[in-house]
Design a protein around this motif. Structure first.
Motif, short mmCIF file in Angstrom:
data_model
loop_
_atom_site.label_atom_id
_atom_site.label_comp_id
_atom_site.label_asym_id
_atom_site.label_seq_id
_atom_site.Cartn_x
_atom_site.Cartn_y
_atom_site.Cartn_z
N ALA A 128 0.83 -1.20 0.00
CA ALA A 128 0.00 0.00 0.00
C ALA A 128 0.87 1.26 0.00
O ALA A 128 0.60 2.22 -0.75
CB ALA A 128 -0.93 0.00 1.22
N ALA A 129 1.91 1.27 0.82
CA ALA A 129 2.78 2.44 0.93
C ALA A 129 3.56 2.67 -0.37
O ALA A 129 3.64 3.80 -0.87
CB ALA A 129 3.74 2.27 2.10
N ARG A 130 4.12 1.62 -0.93
CA ARG A 130 4.88 1.77 -2.18
C ARG A 130 3.99 2.21 -3.34
O ARG A 130 4.38 3.04 -4.14
CB ARG A 130 5.56 0.45 -2.55
CG ARG A 130 6.84 0.25 -1.82
CD ARG A 130 7.58 -0.91 -2.42
NE ARG A 130 8.79 -1.16 -1.68
CZ ARG A 130 9.36 -2.35 -1.59
NH1 ARG A 130 8.81 -3.40 -2.18
NH2 ARG A 130 10.48 -2.51 -0.91
N ALA A 131 2.81 1.62 -3.40
CA ALA A 131 1.89 1.99 -4.48
C ALA A 131 1.54 3.47 -4.39
O ALA A 131 1.47 4.17 -5.41
CB ALA A 131 0.63 1.13 -4.44
N ILE B 244 6.68 0.87 4.38
CA ILE B 244 7.34 2.09 3.96
C ILE B 244 7.50 2.05 2.45
O ILE B 244 8.00 1.07 1.90
CB ILE B 244 8.75 2.25 4.58
CG1 ILE B 244 8.69 2.16 6.11
CG2 ILE B 244 9.38 3.57 4.17
CD1 ILE B 244 9.15 0.86 6.63
N GLY B 245 7.07 3.11 1.81
CA GLY B 245 7.29 3.24 0.37
C GLY B 245 8.18 4.44 0.12
O GLY B 245 7.76 5.57 0.34
N ALA B 246 9.41 4.19 -0.28
CA ALA B 246 10.35 5.25 -0.64
C ALA B 246 10.64 5.08 -2.13
O ALA B 246 11.30 4.13 -2.53
CB ALA B 246 11.63 5.16 0.18
N VAL B 247 10.09 5.99 -2.92
CA VAL B 247 10.16 5.85 -4.38
C VAL B 247 10.73 7.13 -4.99
O VAL B 247 10.29 8.23 -4.65
CB VAL B 247 8.75 5.57 -4.97
CG1 VAL B 247 8.78 5.50 -6.48
CG2 VAL B 247 8.19 4.27 -4.37
N LYS B 248 11.69 6.95 -5.90
CA LYS B 248 12.34 8.10 -6.54
C LYS B 248 11.68 8.40 -7.88
O LYS B 248 11.50 7.51 -8.70
CB LYS B 248 13.83 7.83 -6.74
CG LYS B 248 14.57 9.01 -7.37
CD LYS B 248 16.08 8.89 -7.30
CE LYS B 248 16.58 7.79 -8.17
NZ LYS B 248 18.05 7.81 -8.32
N PHE C 75 7.82 9.57 0.03
CA PHE C 75 7.80 8.64 1.15
C PHE C 75 6.38 8.49 1.67
O PHE C 75 5.69 9.48 1.91
CB PHE C 75 8.67 9.15 2.30
CG PHE C 75 10.14 9.22 1.99
CD1 PHE C 75 10.98 8.18 2.33
CD2 PHE C 75 10.67 10.33 1.35
CE1 PHE C 75 12.33 8.24 2.05
CE2 PHE C 75 12.02 10.40 1.06
CZ PHE C 75 12.86 9.35 1.40
N THR C 76 5.98 7.25 1.88
CA THR C 76 4.72 6.94 2.56
C THR C 76 5.06 5.98 3.68
O THR C 76 5.71 4.96 3.44
CB THR C 76 3.70 6.30 1.61
OG1 THR C 76 3.46 7.18 0.50
CG2 THR C 76 2.38 6.02 2.32
N LEU C 77 4.64 6.29 4.88
CA LEU C 77 4.82 5.42 6.05
C LEU C 77 3.43 5.03 6.53
O LEU C 77 2.66 5.89 6.97
CB LEU C 77 5.58 6.14 7.17
CG LEU C 77 5.72 5.40 8.48
CD1 LEU C 77 6.64 4.19 8.34
CD2 LEU C 77 6.24 6.34 9.57
#
Length: 175
Positions: free
Chosen positions: A63-66, A147-151, A166-168
């Motif tokens: 969910a966070a990465r998406a 955690i979603g950390a996407v560049k 960033f989504t936590l």
């Protein structure tokens, strides 16, 4: 000798039946270096206050990465999805369901930044400096994290420079 063979066959049959009835194990998720660092820093903040360590939950990770990916691609920054779906419904849609649980609670923090502002240390420092974001991180009942950390790199999704989203997502479910 026949008795030993019969007992062995019976044990194999019982073991096979047991293995077939086990629930499927969720596939492991590999965190990128930014996600690992954010989790370590958040857990350090929690440990300093004698709170339970957060463990990675595959559903919250997805969910966070998406969400981080969508924010980068579509160039927006808000908790709700681009379609207008609330962040809570997004978390449920990715499998962190409420049904079957007598207790369910979630929280979410977002951040975006470029250059020095995109370092995991800066991200967690900024969250801890914000009353609302700190409250999410230090919520005593939380045990699960995604955690979603996407560049978003130059040209991708309209980014003209490298920007990190960033989504936590934090949660707790009790049956």
């Amino acid at each position: 000798m026949y008795k030993r063979i019969a007992v062995t066959a019976l044990l194999i049959a019982v073991a096979s039946l047991f293995l077939v009835t086990l629930p499927a194990v969720a596939s492991a998720v590999t965190l990128n270096k930014y996600e690992k660092k954010v989790l370590a820093l958040v857990n350090k903040e929690r440990a300093a206050r004698h709170l339970a360590k957060l463990k990675v939950n595959t559903k919250l990770m997805k969910a966070a990465r998406a969400h981080s990916t969508e924010m980068g691609r579509k160039q927006y920054f808000t908790h709700n999805s681009a379609s207008g779906q609330s962040w809570r419904k997004r978390i449920i849609r990715f499998g962190y369901k409420t049904s079957g649980y007598r207790y369910w609670k979630v929280g979410e923090n977002l951040f975006w930044g470029a250059g020095l502002y995109s370092s995991p240390v800066n991200v967690v420092d900024e969250w801890m400096a914000s009353r609302a974001h700190r409250k999410v991180i230090l919520t005593k009942v939380f045990r699960n994290a995604g955690i979603g950390a996407v560049k978003c790199s130059g040209g991708y999704g309209g980014c003209t420079e490298d920007v990190w989203f960033f989504t936590l997502d934090l949660g707790r479910r009790i049956r």
